[in-house]
Enzyme design. Structure first.
Site, mmCIF file in Angstrom:
data_model
loop_
_atom_site.group_PDB
_atom_site.id
_atom_site.type_symbol
_atom_site.label_atom_id
_atom_site.label_comp_id
_atom_site.label_asym_id
_atom_site.label_seq_id
_atom_site.Cartn_x
_atom_site.Cartn_y
_atom_site.Cartn_z
ATOM 1 N N SER A 69 4.356 -17.225 -10.507
ATOM 2 C CA SER A 69 3.752 -18.154 -9.539
ATOM 3 C C SER A 69 4.103 -19.628 -9.780
ATOM 4 O O SER A 69 4.370 -20.348 -8.805
ATOM 5 C CB SER A 69 2.231 -17.963 -9.500
ATOM 6 O OG SER A 69 1.951 -16.675 -9.020
ATOM 7 N N LYS A 99 -10.584 -11.067 -9.010
ATOM 8 C CA LYS A 99 -10.558 -11.311 -7.559
ATOM 9 C C LYS A 99 -11.920 -11.118 -6.898
ATOM 10 O O LYS A 99 -12.116 -11.520 -5.760
ATOM 11 C CB LYS A 99 -9.517 -10.402 -6.890
ATOM 12 C CG LYS A 99 -8.083 -10.850 -7.164
ATOM 13 C CD LYS A 99 -7.088 -10.080 -6.334
ATOM 14 C CE LYS A 99 -5.675 -10.508 -6.671
ATOM 15 N NZ LYS A 99 -4.671 -9.740 -5.959
ATOM 16 N N ASN A 113 -8.084 -14.218 -3.381
ATOM 17 C CA ASN A 113 -7.062 -14.649 -4.339
ATOM 18 C C ASN A 113 -6.763 -16.140 -4.237
ATOM 19 O O ASN A 113 -5.882 -16.641 -4.936
ATOM 20 C CB ASN A 113 -5.762 -13.843 -4.143
ATOM 21 C CG ASN A 113 -5.033 -14.242 -2.881
ATOM 22 O OD1 ASN A 113 -5.632 -14.737 -1.932
ATOM 23 N ND2 ASN A 113 -3.731 -14.054 -2.867
ATOM 24 N N GLY A 144 -8.380 -0.867 -5.618
ATOM 25 C CA GLY A 144 -8.762 -2.201 -6.067
ATOM 26 C C GLY A 144 -8.551 -3.226 -4.960
ATOM 27 O O GLY A 144 -8.421 -2.884 -3.768
ATOM 28 N N GLY A 145 -8.510 -4.498 -5.351
ATOM 29 C CA GLY A 145 -8.386 -5.586 -4.385
ATOM 30 C C GLY A 145 -7.136 -5.464 -3.531
ATOM 31 O O GLY A 145 -7.182 -5.693 -2.309
ATOM 32 N N ALA A 146 -6.021 -5.077 -4.141
ATOM 33 C CA ALA A 146 -4.763 -5.005 -3.391
ATOM 34 C C ALA A 146 -4.811 -3.854 -2.382
ATOM 35 O O ALA A 146 -4.338 -3.988 -1.250
ATOM 36 C CB ALA A 146 -3.595 -4.833 -4.360
ATOM 37 N N ARG A 188 -7.944 7.083 -9.088
ATOM 38 C CA ARG A 188 -8.393 7.701 -10.349
ATOM 39 C C ARG A 188 -9.918 7.820 -10.370
ATOM 40 O O ARG A 188 -10.470 8.843 -10.718
ATOM 41 C CB ARG A 188 -7.877 6.819 -11.504
ATOM 42 C CG ARG A 188 -8.347 7.191 -12.863
ATOM 43 C CD ARG A 188 -7.738 6.280 -13.897
ATOM 44 N NE ARG A 188 -8.193 4.887 -13.773
ATOM 45 C CZ ARG A 188 -7.850 3.915 -14.598
ATOM 46 N NH1 ARG A 188 -7.034 4.154 -15.601
ATOM 47 N NH2 ARG A 188 -8.322 2.683 -14.422
ATOM 48 N N LYS A 211 -14.865 4.558 -6.458
ATOM 49 C CA LYS A 211 -14.285 3.320 -5.904
ATOM 50 C C LYS A 211 -13.624 3.611 -4.551
ATOM 51 O O LYS A 211 -13.698 2.806 -3.624
ATOM 52 C CB LYS A 211 -13.225 2.756 -6.861
ATOM 53 C CG LYS A 211 -13.771 2.218 -8.160
ATOM 54 C CD LYS A 211 -14.033 0.723 -8.005
ATOM 55 C CE LYS A 211 -14.485 0.076 -9.294
ATOM 56 N NZ LYS A 211 -13.443 0.012 -10.310
HETATM 57 P P1 NAP Z 1 -7.345 -4.009 -9.393
HETATM 58 O O1 NAP Z 1 -8.311 -4.577 -8.416
HETATM 59 O O2 NAP Z 1 -7.606 -4.144 -10.859
HETATM 60 O O3 NAP Z 1 -7.184 -2.432 -9.034
HETATM 61 C C1 NAP Z 1 -6.345 -1.604 -9.806
HETATM 62 C C2 NAP Z 1 -6.246 -0.232 -9.164
HETATM 63 O O4 NAP Z 1 -5.298 0.516 -9.919
HETATM 64 C C3 NAP Z 1 -7.545 0.548 -9.201
HETATM 65 O O5 NAP Z 1 -7.598 1.412 -8.095
HETATM 66 C C4 NAP Z 1 -7.413 1.362 -10.503
HETATM 67 O O6 NAP Z 1 -8.129 2.565 -10.492
HETATM 68 C C5 NAP Z 1 -5.941 1.672 -10.488
HETATM 69 N N1 NAP Z 1 -5.437 1.884 -11.845
HETATM 70 C C6 NAP Z 1 -5.350 0.964 -12.824
HETATM 71 N N2 NAP Z 1 -4.846 1.514 -13.945
HETATM 72 C C7 NAP Z 1 -4.638 2.823 -13.657
HETATM 73 C C8 NAP Z 1 -4.149 3.934 -14.399
HETATM 74 N N3 NAP Z 1 -3.768 3.810 -15.682
HETATM 75 N N4 NAP Z 1 -4.072 5.144 -13.793
HETATM 76 C C9 NAP Z 1 -4.465 5.289 -12.499
HETATM 77 N N5 NAP Z 1 -4.948 4.282 -11.733
HETATM 78 C C10 NAP Z 1 -5.028 3.054 -12.315
HETATM 79 O O7 NAP Z 1 -5.889 -4.594 -9.177
HETATM 80 P P2 NAP Z 1 -5.218 -5.065 -7.802
HETATM 81 O O8 NAP Z 1 -5.397 -6.525 -7.621
HETATM 82 O O9 NAP Z 1 -5.660 -4.138 -6.734
HETATM 83 O O10 NAP Z 1 -3.649 -4.855 -8.139
HETATM 84 C C11 NAP Z 1 -3.062 -3.574 -8.134
HETATM 85 C C12 NAP Z 1 -1.543 -3.684 -8.279
HETATM 86 O O11 NAP Z 1 -1.007 -4.410 -7.185
HETATM 87 C C13 NAP Z 1 -1.091 -4.411 -9.539
HETATM 88 O O12 NAP Z 1 0.058 -3.805 -10.020
HETATM 89 C C14 NAP Z 1 -0.755 -5.793 -9.058
HETATM 90 O O13 NAP Z 1 0.238 -6.417 -9.848
HETATM 91 C C15 NAP Z 1 -0.208 -5.484 -7.663
HETATM 92 N N6 NAP Z 1 -0.359 -6.627 -6.775
HETATM 93 C C16 NAP Z 1 0.765 -7.170 -6.257
HETATM 94 C C17 NAP Z 1 0.682 -8.250 -5.418
HETATM 95 C C18 NAP Z 1 1.931 -8.850 -4.838
HETATM 96 O O14 NAP Z 1 1.860 -9.990 -4.352
HETATM 97 N N7 NAP Z 1 3.043 -8.136 -4.849
HETATM 98 C C19 NAP Z 1 -0.565 -8.803 -5.085
HETATM 99 C C20 NAP Z 1 -1.716 -8.195 -5.602
HETATM 100 C C21 NAP Z 1 -1.596 -7.106 -6.471
HETATM 101 P P3 NAP Z 1 -9.656 2.663 -11.010
HETATM 102 O O15 NAP Z 1 -10.526 2.321 -9.840
HETATM 103 O O16 NAP Z 1 -9.761 4.080 -11.441
HETATM 104 O O17 NAP Z 1 -9.787 1.704 -12.157
#
Ligand code: NAP
Length: 267
Positions: free
Chosen positions: A27, A74, A95, A132-134, A154, A158
């Site tokens: 960023s 987030k 965000n 999650g948030g994304a 998983r 949620k």
């Molecule tokens: P978050 O709110 O922490 O949510 C994470 C999600 O992934 C939850 O559903 C979680 O499941 C699952 N998860 C995490 N570890 C896991 C594992 N070992 N096995 C199975 N499921 C798992 O995160 P987020 O903000 O949604 O981000 C998710 C992904 O999107 C990240 O990789 C992030 O880098 C990416 N992202 C990219 C952008 C972009 O601009 N390209 C923007 C935002 C996010 P549980 O509910 O079971 O914990």
């Protein structure tokens, strides 16, 4: 909402990114390119907090004009801002924070990043990995574009929260349903960190049939091609990584803070 004219007259902005571990963040580099493009001066610093409480203490006592938020904070500021956008209200994740005239505003620019990235995708059945948030940002964007949205997570509770928010178009599925859901879906999206650097060989699902005519989107941008996308491509899918989403959500945040338009989002 804030009056953009006032920020138009400013030419220096103190900005940053809040999260837990930010060592490899792209960023600062992206925002400095936007600053060059719009001829404003910025600082964009990284703020790592071990706990939500430390983040909250800092939030009410800093001199920034605005900041981005990433994992795992987030949802932390919900209920702590003077105003949030309708999208934030609906999905409960943000965000981007703007400080303006002693007031605080919350936005979710991930939705804009997703909309730009998927603008060519037609109305379709979708399979989403994650809750999650994304994932919520993606489902917010898809709610008018998809006839059915399968969600696998998983932690099932949620995923059920997502169904409560978005209604019956969202169908929560089990691991044993995934082969069927992959076959039925035109868009398949990874919204989990599985496959992200440095644990490259993890993935949310192992594809085992042709993906011709389908689009596979992985929100991860490091690496640019996850094992999930590599396998999908071999099986005939069109693949999209998370980099354009990253650049476009950043551009929209920059526009909110500075009231300048980013005409070139290719960073
Ligand atoms: P978050 O709110 O922490 O949510 C994470 C999600 O992934 C939850 O559903 C979680 O499941 C699952 N998860 C995490 N570890 C896991 C594992 N070992 N096995 C199975 N499921 C798992 O995160 P987020 O903000 O949604 O981000 C998710 C992904 O999107 C990240 O990789 C992030 O880098 C990416 N992202 C990219 C952008 C972009 O601009 N390209 C923007 C935002 C996010 P549980 O509910 O079971 O914990």
């Amino acid at each position: 909402m804030p009056d953009p004219i006032t920020n138009c007259q400013k030419d220096f902005f103190k900005l940053g990114l809040v999260g837990k571990k930010l060592g490899h963040s792209l960023s600062p580099g992206i925002h400095s390119l936007f600053a060059e493009q719009t001829k404003v001066k910025i600082t964009y610093d990284l703020f790592e907090f071990e706990t939500e409480q430390k983040f909250l203490d800092w939030f009410s006592n800093n001199d920034l004009d605005g900041f981005n938020i990433t994992i795992p904070y987030k949802e932390t500021l919900i209920g702590n801002l003077d105003s949030v956008s309708p999208e934030v209200e609906k999905i409960g994740a943000l965000n981007t924070v703007l400080y303006f005239n002693e007031k605080t505003y919350g936005f979710n620019t991930d939705i804009f990043g997703i909309a730009e990235t998927l603008k060519e995708v037609e109305k379709s059945t979708t399979l989403v990995f994650g809750s999650g948030g994304a994932a919520k940002a993606l489902i917010y964007f898809l709610q008018d574009k998809s006839d059915k949205i399968f969600v696998y997570n998983r932690t099932k509770s949620k995923a059920l929260e997502i169904q409560e928010k978005f209604g019956n178009k969202v169908k929560i599925v089990e691991k044993s349903d995934l082969d069927f859901c992959v076959k039925k879906s035109i868009l398949i999206a990874n919204c989990t960190p599985l496959g992200m650097f440095p644990i490259l060989d993890s993935m949310p699902y192992k594809f085992n049939s042709s993906l011709k005519g389908k689009t596979v989107f992985d929100m991860i941008y490091t690496p640019r091609k996850t094992f999930f996308l590599r396998d999908a491509e071999k099986l005939g899918a069109k693949v999209i990584n998370g980099f354009e989403m990253l650049a476009c959500q950043a551009a929209r945040s920059f526009e909110i803070w500075t009231a300048r338009e980013i005409t070139n989002k290719n960073v």
